[in-house]
Structure formats: structure tokens, C-alpha cells
Design an enzyme around this catalytic site. Structure first.
Site, PDB file in Angstrom:
ATOM      1  N   GLN A  75      16.326  -5.038   2.069  1.00 23.67           N
ATOM      2  CA  GLN A  75      17.342  -5.394   1.087  1.00 23.67           C
ATOM      3  C   GLN A  75      18.160  -4.175   0.682  1.00 23.67           C
ATOM      4  OE1 GLN A  75      14.159  -7.373  -1.407  1.00 23.67           O
ATOM      5  NE2 GLN A  75      15.808  -8.809  -1.802  1.00 23.67           N
ATOM      6  N   ASN A  76      17.752  -2.994   1.119  1.00 20.46           N
ATOM      7  CA  ASN A  76      18.483  -1.776   0.795  1.00 20.46           C
ATOM      8  C   ASN A  76      19.772  -1.695   1.609  1.00 20.46           C
ATOM      9  OD1 ASN A  76      16.438  -1.138  -0.926  1.00 20.46           O
ATOM     10  ND2 ASN A  76      15.544   0.460   0.343  1.00 20.46           N
ATOM     11  N   ASP A  78      21.450   1.397   2.085  1.00 22.74           N
ATOM     12  CA  ASP A  78      21.725   2.827   2.227  1.00 22.74           C
ATOM     13  C   ASP A  78      21.565   3.364   3.646  1.00 22.74           C
ATOM     14  OD1 ASP A  78      18.843   3.069   2.492  1.00 22.74           O
ATOM     15  OD2 ASP A  78      18.730   3.072   0.308  1.00 22.74           O
ATOM     16  N   HIS A  93      21.143  -7.331   3.033  1.00 25.24           N
ATOM     17  CA  HIS A  93      22.238  -7.204   2.069  1.00 25.24           C
ATOM     18  C   HIS A  93      23.387  -6.350   2.587  1.00 25.24           C
ATOM     19  CE1 HIS A  93      19.489  -8.322  -1.595  1.00 25.24           C
ATOM     20  NE2 HIS A  93      19.653  -9.305  -0.732  1.00 25.24           N
ATOM     21  N   CYS A 101      37.740  -6.046   5.017  1.00 22.40           N
ATOM     22  CA  CYS A 101      38.850  -6.681   4.314  1.00 22.40           C
ATOM     23  C   CYS A 101      38.539  -8.172   4.190  1.00 22.40           C
ATOM     24  CB  CYS A 101      40.165  -6.468   5.070  1.00 22.40           C
ATOM     25  SG  CYS A 101      41.576  -7.343   4.333  1.00 22.40           S
ATOM     26  N   CYS A 104      41.655 -10.273   6.163  1.00 20.20           N
ATOM     27  CA  CYS A 104      41.830 -10.295   7.623  1.00 20.20           C
ATOM     28  C   CYS A 104      40.562  -9.926   8.387  1.00 20.20           C
ATOM     29  CB  CYS A 104      42.977  -9.369   8.037  1.00 20.20           C
ATOM     30  SG  CYS A 104      42.599  -7.600   7.918  1.00 20.20           S
ATOM     31  N   CYS A 158      46.476  -5.581   7.153  1.00 19.94           N
ATOM     32  CA  CYS A 158      47.223  -6.671   6.531  1.00 19.94           C
ATOM     33  C   CYS A 158      47.873  -6.293   5.208  1.00 19.94           C
ATOM     34  CB  CYS A 158      46.326  -7.887   6.334  1.00 19.94           C
ATOM     35  SG  CYS A 158      45.079  -7.689   5.033  1.00 19.94           S
ATOM     36  N   SER A 198       9.949  -6.224  -6.160  1.00 17.82           N
ATOM     37  CA  SER A 198       9.389  -7.142  -7.146  1.00 17.82           C
ATOM     38  C   SER A 198       9.559  -8.590  -6.719  1.00 17.82           C
ATOM     39  CB  SER A 198      10.072  -6.942  -8.501  1.00 17.82           C
ATOM     40  OG  SER A 198      11.444  -7.287  -8.422  1.00 17.82           O
ATOM     41  N   LEU A 240       4.900   3.952  -2.830  1.00 14.23           N
ATOM     42  CA  LEU A 240       5.009   3.897  -1.373  1.00 14.23           C
ATOM     43  C   LEU A 240       4.817   5.255  -0.729  1.00 14.23           C
ATOM     44  CD1 LEU A 240       8.058   1.498  -0.924  1.00 14.23           C
ATOM     45  CD2 LEU A 240       5.628   0.940  -0.936  1.00 14.23           C
TER      46      LEU A 240
END
Length: 263
Positions: A75-76, A78, A93, A101, A104, A158, A198, A240
Site C-alpha cells: 500500500q506504500n 514510495d 495504491h 493527466c 488525456c 493537452c 493496521s 518490523l
């Protein structure tokens, strides 16, 4: 996973949201919202981009390398898993390293957009010289009076002003093709390992629910409680970067390495 690299998470160990993130509807529907985001993000980007993988990222890459981890569903946004050496990564994500954009669909790099923003807003970074901590979206909090005169980026193809980092903001949806690919990987897994989450949002929690339905063990390493505590096989309340390097080292020294499913 990335907090030890200097990128904060949205929620603390108690599961409560610690910052107010950019909302998808506001970004898409409001030029003022986009201006605010890009002003804040232009200040935060250099520090966000300078973040380096930590021991946990490297351990996951090591586990992939020896065949214990098949795939990483993250889900990171980076890119630190890939920078650490992981090769089979599904970015649920998206990535802050890309900009799309909305009109376009032209895609460019975040570094290029940052260069445009610096050129279009001379002196802006000096005015925001003490912005505080970078937030999970890669932006920082700034006074509204400083944001008001900021020039947002425009698409060179565009001419539209709806350039968006290629990430899923809160209130947005993970692309169906990405979800389907993740479920496909999970279907062949011997176990699902959840690291540092979480599981408060459905984009990650849905995979725990599917694993539970299909009888796939769910193993969790994170601080504090999760939304899926009643559905996990093992829950280790720990940091972790304390656990994963030791696990990778023990696996590397083991005489045989069992194949595992995606984590």
C-alpha cells in the site's frame, strides 16, 4: 514499513489517523485543492524522494531472493521495496514517482513535474524553508497565505490543469485490474504475511478476508491491534526492523528453504 526511513504512516499503533490526507474528490473537483496539494508537495518532494530503504525493506527483498516470499503487495507509494531489490511488487495504491493527466492520461515522472514547479514558482522553496515533517502523501503543511500565489502544473500535451500523482488518494478506488492481479497471486499462496499495517482500510483488509475464506494462514507483524485480529493465525506485536532482518538471517542459514506464497 517505511516509517524507519523517515516517511510517517497515516495511523499510529492505536489505529487512529494521525494526519488528514488529501481526499480524492477534493483533488479531482477543486482547482484550489490541487493548488494546495502541489504547493505542499513541491516543498516535501525532495526530502520524500531522498528516503532510503531501511532494514525491513532489505529483509523483504532478501526473503524474495531466496524464494520464501513470492510477491509483495504494498500500500506504500514510495518505491522503497523496489529500491531495496524486490522485483515482484504490486503497488496497490500506485507510486508518487509518476504523474498522470486526468484529462488525456499522459504520464510523466514526478521529477520532471517537480522541475517545472520549481521553475514556475521562483523563490517558493526558500519561503517555505522550515516546513516541518513530510507527510505520508509526500507533502507538508504550509500556511494558506503562502499557498495562495502558487502556480500549479499543467499538462504539456493537452494543456489541462488536472495533473495528479499516480496514487490512490483517500476516497479513491484501487484499479480493478490491480485488485484482480493481487487476488490471483493470493489464490496460489501457502500463507499471507501482513507487515506493518493496521488493516483499517479495505484495500488491504480484503486480502485477509479472502485468505481466511480460502483457509490460507494469515500472519501479522505490526505494532498494536489490527482490524483483522479475529481472523489472523499469528499476530506478533513488534517493530518490523527488529523482526524481519533476524528472520531473513535465519532463513539464509537454514539447510532448506520452503516455498511460500505472496506477502
Amino acid at each position: 514499513m517505511s516509517t524507519a526511513s523517515g516517511i510517517p504512516d497515516y495511523r499510529g499503533p492505536d489505529g487512529r489517523r494521525r494526519v488528514q490526507p488529501m481526499q480524492h474528490a477534493e483533488f479531482v473537483g477543486s482547482a484550489t485543492g490541487r493548488q494546495r496539494y502541489w504547493a505542499r508537495a513541491s516543498v516535501g518532494w525532495e526530502r520524500f524522494a531522498a528516503a532510503a530503504p531501511n532494514a525491513a525493506h532489505r529483509a523483504v527483498a532478501d526473503l524474495e531472493r531466496v524464494g520464501v516470499v513470492d510477491h509483495v503487495l504494498t500500500q506504500n507509494v514510495d518505491g522503497l521495496h523496489q529500491e531495496a531489490g524486490a522485483r515482484r511488487v504490486v503497488e496497490l495504491h500506485g507510486s508518487l514517482g509518476r504523474v498522470v493527466c486526468l484529462d488525456c492520461e499522459e504520464v510523466t515522472t514526478r521529477d520532471q513535474v517537480h522541475a517545472w514547479l520549481v521553475e514556475a514558482n521562483p523563490g517558493f522553496l526558500r519561503q517555505a524553508s522550515d516546513p516541518g515533517q513530510v507527510r505520508p502523501d509526500g507533502d507538508v503543511a504550509l500556511p494558506e497565505e503562502l499557498v495562495a500565489g502558487f502556480r500549479s502544473p499543467r499538462c504539456l500535451v493537452c494543456g489541462g490543469d488536472r495533473l495528479k500523482p499516480d496514487v490512490v488518494f483517500f476516497g479513491g478506488s484501487v484499479p480493478r485490474s490491480t485488485v484482480d492481479r493481487a487476488f490471483e497471486l493470493l489464490s496460489g499462496a501457502l500463507s499471507l504475511l501482513v507487515l506493518g499495517s493496521s488493516l483499517r482500510v479495505m484495500s488491504g483488509y480484503r486480502f485477509v478476508r479472502r485468505a481466511r475464506r480460502d483457509g490460507i494462514p494469515v500472519l501479522v507483524v505490526t505494532r498494536g491491534q489490527t482490524r483483522a485480529d479475529a481472523e489472523t493465525t499469528v499476530h506478533l506485536d513488534a517493530l518490523l526492523d527488529d523482526v524481519l532482518p533476524r528472520l531473513a538471517d535465519e532463513v539464509a542459514r537454514a539447510p532448506s528453504r520452503p516455498r511460500a506464497g505472496p506477502a
